[in-house]
Scaffold this motif. Structure first.
Motif, PDB file in Angstrom:
ATOM      1  N   SER A  31       4.419  -8.069  -9.125  1.00 48.48           N
ATOM      2  CA  SER A  31       3.189  -7.886  -8.338  1.00 48.48           C
ATOM      3  C   SER A  31       1.974  -8.406  -9.101  1.00 48.48           C
ATOM      4  CB  SER A  31       2.991  -6.414  -7.986  1.00 48.48           C
ATOM      5  OG  SER A  31       4.045  -5.969  -7.164  1.00 48.48           O
ATOM      6  N   SER A  32       1.927  -8.157 -10.396  1.00 56.67           N
ATOM      7  CA  SER A  32       0.828  -8.650 -11.224  1.00 56.67           C
ATOM      8  C   SER A  32       0.823 -10.184 -11.250  1.00 56.67           C
ATOM      9  CB  SER A  32       0.954  -8.088 -12.644  1.00 56.67           C
ATOM     10  OG  SER A  32      -0.064  -8.577 -13.460  1.00 56.67           O
ATOM     11  N   HIS A  35      -0.497 -11.404  -8.004  1.00 58.78           N
ATOM     12  CA  HIS A  35      -1.957 -11.263  -7.993  1.00 58.78           C
ATOM     13  C   HIS A  35      -2.601 -12.402  -8.784  1.00 58.78           C
ATOM     14  CE1 HIS A  35      -5.963  -9.588  -8.395  1.00 58.78           C
ATOM     15  NE2 HIS A  35      -5.837  -9.760  -9.699  1.00 58.78           N
ATOM     16  N   ASN A  36      -2.080 -12.674  -9.966  1.00 63.70           N
ATOM     17  CA  ASN A  36      -2.642 -13.743 -10.807  1.00 63.70           C
ATOM     18  C   ASN A  36      -2.561 -15.097 -10.109  1.00 63.70           C
ATOM     19  OD1 ASN A  36      -3.229 -11.914 -12.839  1.00 63.70           O
ATOM     20  ND2 ASN A  36      -1.311 -12.267 -13.913  1.00 63.70           N
ATOM     21  N   SER A  38      -2.227 -15.658  -6.822  1.00 57.96           N
ATOM     22  CA  SER A  38      -3.082 -15.619  -5.626  1.00 57.96           C
ATOM     23  C   SER A  38      -4.547 -15.798  -6.004  1.00 57.96           C
ATOM     24  CB  SER A  38      -2.889 -14.302  -4.870  1.00 57.96           C
ATOM     25  OG  SER A  38      -1.577 -14.210  -4.360  1.00 57.96           O
ATOM     26  N   SER A  39      -4.972 -15.187  -7.102  1.00 61.53           N
ATOM     27  CA  SER A  39      -6.353 -15.341  -7.572  1.00 61.53           C
ATOM     28  C   SER A  39      -6.626 -16.773  -7.997  1.00 61.53           C
ATOM     29  CB  SER A  39      -6.629 -14.397  -8.739  1.00 61.53           C
ATOM     30  OG  SER A  39      -6.540 -13.065  -8.317  1.00 61.53           O
ATOM     31  N   LEU A  44      -3.289 -15.883  -0.530  1.00 54.89           N
ATOM     32  CA  LEU A  44      -2.206 -14.936  -0.742  1.00 54.89           C
ATOM     33  C   LEU A  44      -0.903 -15.677  -1.005  1.00 54.89           C
ATOM     34  CD1 LEU A  44      -1.534 -11.948  -0.784  1.00 54.89           C
ATOM     35  CD2 LEU A  44      -1.076 -12.096   1.666  1.00 54.89           C
TER      36      LEU A  44
END
Length: 129
Positions: A31-32, A35-36, A38-39, A44
């Motif tokens: 998940s992390s 997130h990284n 996607s950022s 997404l």
């Protein structure tokens, strides 16, 4: 035939599905990494996109994980758990995943599972190798 984002037509690609049960810690790492990514991409991203990004990288960072880190990342028993995920990837990406598993297996002197390889992909994005 379909057109890809560049407008090139191509035949639909064959795909491989991986059905896994991850530990909560492995799921948090994945998940992390999502997130990284996607950022970084400003959209997404899915686990499929994560694997494609890491395994298609021209820098091949996943193949340069130091042996001590690789040994810490690839522990099947600590990665398996109760969080169910399904990841469908193109066969060419699955071939690259298999190449990494073979390479890591040679380095570690034992077989490396799909869940360990996926954890290594998450590690690459989380650590910024």
């Amino acid at each position: 035939m379909k057109e890809d984002q560049t407008g090139d037509s191509h035949q639909p690609r064959s795909q491989t599905a991986h059905r896994l049960k991850m530990s909560p810690a492995a799921f948090r790492a994945l998940s992390s990494a999502l997130h990284n990514l996607s950022s970084r991409e400003l959209e997404l991203c899915s686990p499929r996109r994560l694997l494609t990004t890491v395994l298609s990288s021209s820098r091949r960072e996943i193949f340069h994980i130091p042996l001590s880190d690789l040994d810490a990342i690839c522990h099947h028993d600590s990665l398996v758990g109760e969080v169910a995920i399904n990841i469908r990837i193109d066969s060419r990406i699955n071939d690259r995943l298999r190449d990494f598993r073979d390479d890591a297996g040679r380095k570690l002197g034992r077989s490396v599972s799909v869940i360990e390889a996926i954890n290594a992909c998450a590690h690459v994005l989380n650590e910024g190798l």
